[in-house]
Write a protein that holds these residues in place. Structure first.
Motif, short mmCIF file in Angstrom:
data_model
loop_
_atom_site.label_atom_id
_atom_site.label_comp_id
_atom_site.label_asym_id
_atom_site.label_seq_id
_atom_site.Cartn_x
_atom_site.Cartn_y
_atom_site.Cartn_z
N PRO A 83 -0.31 0.26 -9.02
CA PRO A 83 0.43 -0.05 -7.79
C PRO A 83 1.36 1.10 -7.42
CG PRO A 83 0.45 -1.93 -9.27
CD PRO A 83 -0.13 -0.79 -10.05
N CYS A 84 1.56 1.29 -6.11
CA CYS A 84 2.34 2.44 -5.66
C CYS A 84 3.79 2.37 -6.15
CB CYS A 84 2.28 2.58 -4.15
SG CYS A 84 2.92 1.16 -3.24
N ARG A 127 -6.25 -0.12 -9.92
CA ARG A 127 -5.41 1.01 -9.55
C ARG A 127 -3.96 0.73 -9.93
NH1 ARG A 127 -4.29 3.59 -5.20
NH2 ARG A 127 -6.18 3.38 -3.98
N ALA A 178 -4.55 7.43 -9.86
CA ALA A 178 -4.08 6.05 -9.96
C ALA A 178 -5.05 5.15 -10.69
CB ALA A 178 -3.81 5.50 -8.55
N SER A 223 -1.55 8.35 -4.08
CA SER A 223 -1.91 7.64 -5.30
C SER A 223 -3.39 7.27 -5.20
CB SER A 223 -1.04 6.39 -5.45
OG SER A 223 -1.28 5.73 -6.65
N CYS A 224 -4.24 8.08 -5.82
CA CYS A 224 -5.66 8.11 -5.47
C CYS A 224 -6.57 7.52 -6.54
CB CYS A 224 -6.06 9.57 -5.20
SG CYS A 224 -7.58 9.77 -4.27
N PRO A 283 0.80 -1.23 0.00
CA PRO A 283 0.00 0.00 0.00
C PRO A 283 0.83 1.28 0.00
CG PRO A 283 0.10 -0.92 2.21
CD PRO A 283 0.80 -1.90 1.32
N SER A 284 2.15 1.16 0.20
CA SER A 284 2.99 2.36 0.20
C SER A 284 4.43 1.98 -0.09
CB SER A 284 2.90 3.09 1.56
OG SER A 284 3.43 2.28 2.60
N SER A 334 -5.81 -5.12 -12.00
CA SER A 334 -6.05 -4.24 -10.86
C SER A 334 -6.75 -2.97 -11.34
CB SER A 334 -4.73 -3.89 -10.18
OG SER A 334 -4.94 -2.95 -9.16
N GLN A 360 1.59 6.72 -1.24
CA GLN A 360 0.61 6.07 -0.39
C GLN A 360 -0.67 5.83 -1.17
OE1 GLN A 360 0.58 5.02 3.06
NE2 GLN A 360 -1.32 4.12 2.29
N ASP A 361 -1.13 4.58 -1.23
CA ASP A 361 -2.42 4.28 -1.85
C ASP A 361 -3.53 4.98 -1.07
OD1 ASP A 361 -1.32 2.76 -3.81
OD2 ASP A 361 -1.84 0.82 -2.95
N THR A 362 -4.42 5.64 -1.80
CA THR A 362 -5.47 6.44 -1.17
C THR A 362 -6.78 6.27 -1.93
OG1 THR A 362 -3.75 8.08 -0.68
CG2 THR A 362 -6.01 8.74 -0.28
#
Length: 386
Positions: free
Chosen positions: A341-342, A339, A286, A320-321, A101-102, A337, A361-363
Motif C-alpha cells: 500500500p502507498c 502490492r 511495490a 509505487s510500481c 491509490p496515493s 494484497s 502514487q500506485d502505478t
C-alpha cells in the motif's frame, strides 16, 4: 475477517454504546427537570434510526461514504456526536488506508497514533483527531486540504499560457522499480504515445547509465526525464535473471551515520544531474517481498535530494510500481494484497522525514496506470498551471 479487525469492531461498538447510554440518560434528566418545573418540553421523540441497536447503527455507518456520514451527522445532535467518535474514524482509517491509490506530504496520516492502545471513552477525552486524518487522506475529500488559488491567479495563468516557454521541467528518475520488475516501465513509457507522447529522442548519456527523454503531458506541457540506472543494461539483465543485487554506480557508500544507517553520496556525474533538475521520480518496487531494503532506499533518496545539491522545495514523486494489474477475482477474494500500500511505502522510505514535498502514487508498469496522476502532481509542484 481477521481477529484484529473483529477486536477493533467490538471496541468501537462498545464506545458507541457507552456514548448512546450517556446521551439518552442526559436527555431523560433534562426532560424530567422540565416537567418538574411545569415547562412544556418540545423535544421530539427519538427517530427510527436512533432506536436501532448500536450494532446495526455501526453497520450502517460502515456502509456510508465519508460525505454521507457527515450528512448523517447533520440530521440531529445525537448523530452529530455519534459520527465524531474518534475510535470510529480510527477503524475507518485502518480499514481503508491500504486501498488509497496515493498519499502525499499533506495528506499522510500520523501512523504512530494508530499504534496507541485502544480504550473506550475517548469521546469525552479525545486524543488524536482520526477524523481529520481520514478526511485529509481520503481521495474524494483531500482536494479541500490543498492551498486554494487566489482569484487573480486564473487571469495570470491565462496570460502565462499565451507566452511560449523555451525551458521545460527536468526530472531525474531512478530506483529499483526500473530494474527489478518483469515489465520495464521505462520501455512501456517510451512506447505508449496515447499516455505520454515522446517529444524528443534521448539526448544525453551519463557513463552509459542514463539518458534524457522529453515527453508531452496532455499535448500541452513538455517535460524531460533523465533516467538514472544503477548500472549498464547487460549487468541489469544478468542481475534480474539471477535474482541478484548489483553494484550501484550512482552512489558511493561512505560507511554509516551515527545511528548505524548506511550513508551514500552521489557520484560526481550524478551530482551534476541533481543540481540541474527540477525534481525527482523514484520508481519503487511495490511487489511483495521487497521491503527489506528500506534503509538503503531511504539513504539513497536522501543523498539525491540533499539540500546541498539544490532547493529542498523540489518535489519527489514516488511511483509505487508493480509489473501487472491485479486480477479482479484475486483482488476481491484474497486477503493478501499483491502490492505494498502507498501509505506503507511512504513509511518504508521514511518520506515524512524529508523537507521536500513528496507524493506516493500506485502505478502499474504494463498499463502505466497511475502515471498521469503522478506526473500531474509533479508538474503542478514545478509551477505549471495544468
Amino acid at each position: 475477517m481477521s481477529g484484529e479487525s473483529q477486536r477493533d469492531e467490538s471496541i468501537v461498538i462498545r464506545s458507541l454504546r457507552q456514548f448512546r447510554e450517556k446521551y439518552f440518560n442526559a436527555r431523560k434528566n433534562v426532560n424530567d427537570q422540565a416537567h418538574a418545573a411545569e415547562v412544556t418540553s418540545e423535544d421530539t421523540p427519538p427517530g427510527f434510526l436512533d432506536c436501532l441497536p448500536v450494532d446495526l447503527q455501526f453497520l450502517i455507518m460502515t456502509l456510508l461514504s465519508p460525505v454521507d456520514l457527515c450528512r448523517l451527522g447533520a440530521t440531529s445532535s445525537y448523530w452529530g456526536a455519534m459520527v465524531r467518535d474518534p475510535l470510529l474514524w480510527r477503524y475507518f482509517l485502518v480499514r481503508d488506508m491500504p486501498k488509497w491509490p496515493s498519499i502525499n506530504h499533506v495528506t499522510m496520516p500520523r501512523l504512530e497514533a494508530l499504534h496507541t492502545p485502544l480504550c473506550v471513552g475517548e469521546m469525552e477525552e479525545p486524543g488524536h483527531d482520526f477524523m481529520t486524518d481520514y478526511l485529509k487522506g481520503y481521495p474524494a475529500c483531500r482536494q479541500q486540504w490543498f492551498p486554494q488559488r487566489p482569484p487573480y491567479s486564473v487571469v495570470t495563468s491565462f496570460l502565462q499560457s499565451l507566452v511560449p516557454t523555451t525551458t521545460e521541467p527536468r526530472y531525474a528518475m531512478f530506483g529499483p522499480g526500473m530494474e527489478q520488475l518483469d515489465v520495464s516501465m521505462v520501455t512501456t513509457l517510451m512506447n505508449t504515445p496515447d499516455v505520454l507522447p515522446v517529444a524528443g529522442i534521448p539526448q544525453r548519456q551519463i557513463n552509459g547509465i542514463g539518458s534524457g527523454i522529453s515527453y508531452v503531458y496532455k499535448n500541452q506541457h513538455k517535460f524531460n526525464i533523465l533516467t538514472l540506472y544503477s548500472t549498464n543494461r547487460a549487468e541489469r539483465e544478468r542481475a534480474r535473471t539471477e535474482q541478484q543485487s548489483v553494484s550501484n554506480k550512482l552512489f558511493i557508500q561512505e560507511g554509516t551515520d551515527q545511528s548505524g544507517h548506511p550513508h551514500f553520496s552521489p557520484t560526481p556525474q550524478v551530482q551534476e544531474v541533481c543540481q540541474a533538475v527540477d525534481g525527482f521520480i523514484y520508481v519503487a518496487n511495490a511487489e511483495p517481498g521487497r521491503g527489506d531494503e528500506g534503509e538503503v532506499e531511504w539513504a539513497q533518496i536522501q543523498a539525491l535530494v540533499d539540500p546541498a545539491l539544490g532547493s529542498s522545495s523540489r518535489p519527489l514523486l514516488v511511483l509505487s510500481c508493480v509489473s501487472r494489474e491485479e486480477p479482479d477475482q484475486i483482488r476481491t477474494t484474497s486477503s493478501n494484497s499483491t502490492r505494498t500500500p502507498c501509505v506503507d511505502m511512504a513509511q518504508r522510505l521514511c518520506l515524512p522525514m524529508l523537507p521536500n514535498p513528496w507524493m506516493v502514487q500506485d502505478t502499474v508498469a504494463e498499463s502505466l496506470s497511475g502515471v498521469l496522476d503522478g506526473i500531474s502532481w509533479l508538474l503542478g509542484c514545478s509551477g505549471l498551471r495544468l
